[in-house]
Scaffold this active site. Sequence first.
Site, PDB file in Angstrom:
ATOM      1  N   ARG A  60       0.834  -1.211   0.000  1.00 33.33           N
ATOM      2  CA  ARG A  60       0.000   0.000   0.000  1.00 33.33           C
ATOM      3  C   ARG A  60       0.867   1.259   0.000  1.00 33.33           C
ATOM      4  O   ARG A  60       0.529   2.262  -0.643  1.00 33.33           O
ATOM      5  CB  ARG A  60      -0.920  -0.031   1.231  1.00 33.33           C
ATOM      6  CG  ARG A  60      -1.989   1.048   1.233  1.00 33.33           C
ATOM      7  CD  ARG A  60      -3.097   0.721   2.211  1.00 33.33           C
ATOM      8  NE  ARG A  60      -4.096   1.782   2.235  1.00 33.33           N
ATOM      9  CZ  ARG A  60      -4.307   2.583   3.281  1.00 33.33           C
ATOM     10  NH1 ARG A  60      -3.608   2.418   4.390  1.00 33.33           N
ATOM     11  NH2 ARG A  60      -5.217   3.526   3.227  1.00 33.33           N
ATOM     12  N   HIS A  64       0.542   4.354  -2.717  1.00 29.00           N
ATOM     13  CA  HIS A  64       0.306   5.735  -2.313  1.00 29.00           C
ATOM     14  C   HIS A  64       1.452   6.633  -2.766  1.00 29.00           C
ATOM     15  O   HIS A  64       1.226   7.761  -3.209  1.00 29.00           O
ATOM     16  CB  HIS A  64       0.140   5.824  -0.792  1.00 29.00           C
ATOM     17  CG  HIS A  64      -1.240   5.496  -0.312  1.00 29.00           C
ATOM     18  ND1 HIS A  64      -1.979   6.324   0.501  1.00 29.00           N
ATOM     19  CD2 HIS A  64      -2.021   4.411  -0.545  1.00 29.00           C
ATOM     20  CE1 HIS A  64      -3.163   5.783   0.752  1.00 29.00           C
ATOM     21  NE2 HIS A  64      -3.211   4.610   0.139  1.00 29.00           N
ATOM     22  N   ASN A  91      -3.324   9.675   4.093  1.00 28.92           N
ATOM     23  CA  ASN A  91      -2.185   8.787   4.350  1.00 28.92           C
ATOM     24  C   ASN A  91      -2.029   8.392   5.808  1.00 28.92           C
ATOM     25  O   ASN A  91      -1.141   7.596   6.141  1.00 28.92           O
ATOM     26  CB  ASN A  91      -0.884   9.449   3.871  1.00 28.92           C
ATOM     27  CG  ASN A  91      -0.761   9.469   2.366  1.00 28.92           C
ATOM     28  OD1 ASN A  91      -1.247   8.577   1.683  1.00 28.92           O
ATOM     29  ND2 ASN A  91      -0.122  10.505   1.838  1.00 28.92           N
ATOM     30  N   HIS A 191      -6.159  -5.947  -2.819  1.00 29.09           N
ATOM     31  CA  HIS A 191      -7.058  -5.979  -1.663  1.00 29.09           C
ATOM     32  C   HIS A 191      -7.346  -7.405  -1.204  1.00 29.09           C
ATOM     33  O   HIS A 191      -8.141  -7.615  -0.287  1.00 29.09           O
ATOM     34  CB  HIS A 191      -8.373  -5.259  -1.989  1.00 29.09           C
ATOM     35  CG  HIS A 191      -8.258  -3.772  -1.981  1.00 29.09           C
ATOM     36  ND1 HIS A 191      -9.296  -2.935  -2.337  1.00 29.09           N
ATOM     37  CD2 HIS A 191      -7.225  -2.958  -1.659  1.00 29.09           C
ATOM     38  CE1 HIS A 191      -8.903  -1.669  -2.235  1.00 29.09           C
ATOM     39  NE2 HIS A 191      -7.657  -1.662  -1.827  1.00 29.09           N
TER      40      HIS A 191
END
Length: 323
Positions: A60, A64, A91, A191
């Site tokens: 992740r 980001h 974040n 996911h």
Amino acid sequence: MEWWRCLFVGMVMLMAAGSGEAQLSPTFYQWTCPNVESMVREAVQKKLSQTFATVPATLRLFFHDCFIEGCDASIMIASPRHDAEKDAPDNLSLAGDGFDTVIKAKEAVEEQCPGVVSCADILAIAARDVVVLSGGPSFTVELGRRDGRISEAGRVSGKLPGPDFNLELLAWIFGKNNLTLFDMIALSGAHTLGFSHCSRFAKRLYSFTPSSPVDPSLDPKYARQLMLACPENVDPNIAVGMDPFTPNTFDNIYFKNLVNGRGLFTSDEVLFTQLLSRPAVYNFAVNQESFFTAFASAMVRLGRVGVKIGDEGEIRRDCTAFN
């Protein structure tokens, strides 16, 4: 070929040669730090032996980072004023284990190759390694990124997909980063790992619409399970697995879940409810190898987003601070 076609092709080639993508290479460190990938892998394995959170947190973190300022490790900067990229509201849910993985790997690499390998490249390698170590596909990581010199919380808003995005918004925000709808669907398969806080999907359980408090696209049994785990006004620290069946394995169960109405976010389930994206979801649900191939290709393309090369960036000594 007509002269104007030749000119057009030549201009495209020159533009590509000047882009970061054209400069990335799997063998970028073959003379300056030939063992960088094995050093990063060892650090990732050590961190993973301490906590599985290493896997979803690192993956992740990479996503980001790339979507905000490009894949330049700007997400790693720690500001004493708490105004860096990592401090933006979007974040704050990033797990510390991802940051720690990159920091530990950088320390190991610096011992052998001081001032040579960027934090951005270390994060890209680590993201690949956590996928492999959790059962997912391997792929070749292109290297040669420089670390960015900008990390501001105020530049984050609007650059990351939200859990309630519809398909059009998802396609738009991925498209801004030169990623296709197919790439987006494949990358959403990440996911299959990790957890989410209840607040990220509570609306689907308790206030979806005035006439239908529970999102009708949710499988009723799954909705009841989520309500048990996430009652109204639950502790904000409570989290549930993104994949209720194999949360610690990188596999295609995520897509099987979507077919059965068990996507945790609206932005997950919309991949199946919308006709444009449904065929890919079906394909990945029945063919794990197809998903793995698409995910690996999409990760390579993700790693090219907004890269800095040469004097566009720096090689940080400490991933958490500019030089």
